[in-house]
Design a protein around this motif. Structure first.
Motif, PDB file in Angstrom:
ATOM      1  N   TRP A 137      26.798  18.055  91.342  1.00 20.05           N
ATOM      2  CA  TRP A 137      27.784  17.225  92.037  1.00 20.05           C
ATOM      3  C   TRP A 137      27.588  17.281  93.551  1.00 20.05           C
ATOM      4  O   TRP A 137      27.615  16.248  94.229  1.00 20.05           O
ATOM      5  CB  TRP A 137      29.193  17.650  91.659  1.00 20.05           C
ATOM      6  CG  TRP A 137      30.268  16.826  92.315  1.00 20.05           C
ATOM      7  CD1 TRP A 137      30.208  15.488  92.636  1.00 20.05           C
ATOM      8  CD2 TRP A 137      31.540  17.277  92.741  1.00 20.05           C
ATOM      9  NE1 TRP A 137      31.387  15.094  93.228  1.00 20.05           N
ATOM     10  CE2 TRP A 137      32.231  16.174  93.304  1.00 20.05           C
ATOM     11  CE3 TRP A 137      32.186  18.503  92.696  1.00 20.05           C
ATOM     12  CZ2 TRP A 137      33.507  16.268  93.818  1.00 20.05           C
ATOM     13  CZ3 TRP A 137      33.468  18.587  93.194  1.00 20.05           C
ATOM     14  CH2 TRP A 137      34.113  17.486  93.748  1.00 20.05           C
ATOM     15  N   ARG A 141      34.572  18.699  86.102  1.00 17.68           N
ATOM     16  CA  ARG A 141      35.927  18.856  85.571  1.00 17.68           C
ATOM     17  C   ARG A 141      35.891  19.290  84.104  1.00 17.68           C
ATOM     18  O   ARG A 141      36.740  20.060  83.657  1.00 17.68           O
ATOM     19  CB  ARG A 141      36.704  17.563  85.731  1.00 17.68           C
ATOM     20  CG  ARG A 141      36.997  17.263  87.196  1.00 17.68           C
ATOM     21  CD  ARG A 141      37.657  15.935  87.373  1.00 17.68           C
ATOM     22  NE  ARG A 141      38.879  15.884  86.603  1.00 17.68           N
ATOM     23  CZ  ARG A 141      40.050  15.521  87.063  1.00 17.68           C
ATOM     24  NH1 ARG A 141      40.155  15.162  88.315  1.00 17.68           N
ATOM     25  NH2 ARG A 141      41.105  15.482  86.286  1.00 17.68           N
ATOM     26  N   ALA A 142      34.899  18.815  83.356  1.00 11.38           N
ATOM     27  CA  ALA A 142      34.773  19.175  81.948  1.00 11.38           C
ATOM     28  C   ALA A 142      34.178  20.575  81.770  1.00 11.38           C
ATOM     29  O   ALA A 142      34.550  21.298  80.851  1.00 11.38           O
ATOM     30  CB  ALA A 142      33.914  18.149  81.218  1.00 11.38           C
ATOM     31  N   ASP A 188      30.356  10.238  90.938  1.00 14.14           N
ATOM     32  CA  ASP A 188      31.602  10.284  90.164  1.00 14.14           C
ATOM     33  C   ASP A 188      31.368  10.860  88.765  1.00 14.14           C
ATOM     34  O   ASP A 188      32.185  11.625  88.256  1.00 14.14           O
ATOM     35  CB  ASP A 188      32.226   8.893  90.064  1.00 14.14           C
ATOM     36  CG  ASP A 188      32.837   8.427  91.377  1.00 14.14           C
ATOM     37  OD1 ASP A 188      32.862   9.212  92.352  1.00 14.14           O
ATOM     38  OD2 ASP A 188      33.289   7.262  91.425  1.00 14.14           O
ATOM     39  N   GLU A 189      30.250  10.518  88.152  1.00 10.73           N
ATOM     40  CA  GLU A 189      29.916  11.076  86.831  1.00 10.73           C
ATOM     41  C   GLU A 189      29.687  12.581  86.931  1.00 10.73           C
ATOM     42  O   GLU A 189      30.115  13.338  86.052  1.00 10.73           O
ATOM     43  CB  GLU A 189      28.695  10.371  86.255  1.00 10.73           C
ATOM     44  CG  GLU A 189      28.970   8.948  85.829  1.00 10.73           C
ATOM     45  CD  GLU A 189      27.715   8.159  85.480  1.00 10.73           C
ATOM     46  OE1 GLU A 189      26.608   8.741  85.450  1.00 10.73           O
ATOM     47  OE2 GLU A 189      27.851   6.949  85.249  1.00 10.73           O
ATOM     48  N   ARG A 246      28.409   5.972  91.647  1.00 20.25           N
ATOM     49  CA  ARG A 246      28.665   6.161  90.211  1.00 20.25           C
ATOM     50  C   ARG A 246      28.096   7.492  89.731  1.00 20.25           C
ATOM     51  O   ARG A 246      28.743   8.208  88.963  1.00 20.25           O
ATOM     52  CB  ARG A 246      28.070   5.010  89.412  1.00 20.25           C
ATOM     53  CG  ARG A 246      28.894   3.758  89.492  1.00 20.25           C
ATOM     54  CD  ARG A 246      28.365   2.677  88.581  1.00 20.25           C
ATOM     55  NE  ARG A 246      29.178   1.491  88.704  1.00 20.25           N
ATOM     56  CZ  ARG A 246      28.717   0.261  88.739  1.00 20.25           C
ATOM     57  NH1 ARG A 246      27.426   0.023  88.615  1.00 20.25           N
ATOM     58  NH2 ARG A 246      29.534  -0.768  88.862  1.00 20.25           N
ATOM     59  N   ARG A 303      35.398   2.481  91.904  1.00 21.39           N
ATOM     60  CA  ARG A 303      36.577   3.010  91.205  1.00 21.39           C
ATOM     61  C   ARG A 303      37.647   1.957  90.888  1.00 21.39           C
ATOM     62  O   ARG A 303      38.440   2.157  89.981  1.00 21.39           O
ATOM     63  CB  ARG A 303      37.186   4.125  92.049  1.00 21.39           C
ATOM     64  CG  ARG A 303      36.223   5.297  92.186  1.00 21.39           C
ATOM     65  CD  ARG A 303      36.762   6.338  93.105  1.00 21.39           C
ATOM     66  NE  ARG A 303      35.775   7.398  93.323  1.00 21.39           N
ATOM     67  CZ  ARG A 303      35.901   8.326  94.237  1.00 21.39           C
ATOM     68  NH1 ARG A 303      36.949   8.352  95.027  1.00 21.39           N
ATOM     69  NH2 ARG A 303      34.955   9.243  94.371  1.00 21.39           N
ATOM     70  N   HIS A 357      31.029  14.529  89.116  1.00 23.45           N
ATOM     71  CA  HIS A 357      32.348  15.130  89.332  1.00 23.45           C
ATOM     72  C   HIS A 357      33.089  15.272  88.007  1.00 23.45           C
ATOM     73  O   HIS A 357      33.731  16.301  87.746  1.00 23.45           O
ATOM     74  CB  HIS A 357      33.161  14.289  90.315  1.00 23.45           C
ATOM     75  CG  HIS A 357      34.489  14.871  90.615  1.00 23.45           C
ATOM     76  ND1 HIS A 357      35.662  14.210  90.350  1.00 23.45           N
ATOM     77  CD2 HIS A 357      34.854  16.073  91.137  1.00 23.45           C
ATOM     78  CE1 HIS A 357      36.675  14.972  90.698  1.00 23.45           C
ATOM     79  NE2 HIS A 357      36.217  16.098  91.183  1.00 23.45           N
ATOM     80  N   ALA A 358      33.011  14.260  87.170  1.00 22.76           N
ATOM     81  CA  ALA A 358      33.643  14.334  85.852  1.00 22.76           C
ATOM     82  C   ALA A 358      33.040  15.478  85.036  1.00 22.76           C
ATOM     83  O   ALA A 358      33.760  16.173  84.307  1.00 22.76           O
ATOM     84  CB  ALA A 358      33.492  13.007  85.116  1.00 22.76           C
ATOM     85  N   ALA A 359      31.740  15.688  85.167  1.00 24.72           N
ATOM     86  CA  ALA A 359      31.078  16.781  84.448  1.00 24.72           C
ATOM     87  C   ALA A 359      31.596  18.136  84.930  1.00 24.72           C
ATOM     88  O   ALA A 359      31.784  19.051  84.126  1.00 24.72           O
ATOM     89  CB  ALA A 359      29.565  16.689  84.620  1.00 24.72           C
TER      90      ALA A 359
END
Length: 75
Positions: free
Chosen positions: A35, A24-25, A17-18, A14, A69, A20-22
């Motif tokens: 990451w 992308r942002a 994945d968080e 988790r 996921r 990775h989202a950061a």
């Protein structure tokens, strides 16, 4: 037979994945570094756990990612 996962593996995935989202942002070098660190933590933990339980590493990794996921719906 389903692979029994521990909470540490779930939490590490988790966090990865968080992170990775950061990225992308905000694809800053700092976000990428976080990451990479989180992903490395997951890989090391998966490798160690797979050895402990005598399962192939790729099967354990797939089970962890699926659990995070695509969780099973609660009954």
């Amino acid at each position: 037979m389903a692979i029994e996962l521990n909470d540490d593996l779930i939490q590490l995935q988790r966090a990865s994945d968080e992170a990775h989202a950061a990225v992308r942002a905000d694809p800053s070098p700092e976000a990428w570094a976080i990451w990479r660190d989180r992903a490395g933590d997951v890989q090391a933990a998966v490798t160690e756990y797979a050895k402990e339980i005598g399962e192939p590493r790729n099967k354990v990794e797939a089970a962890v990612k699926k659990a995070v996921r695509h969780p099973e719906p609660e009954a």
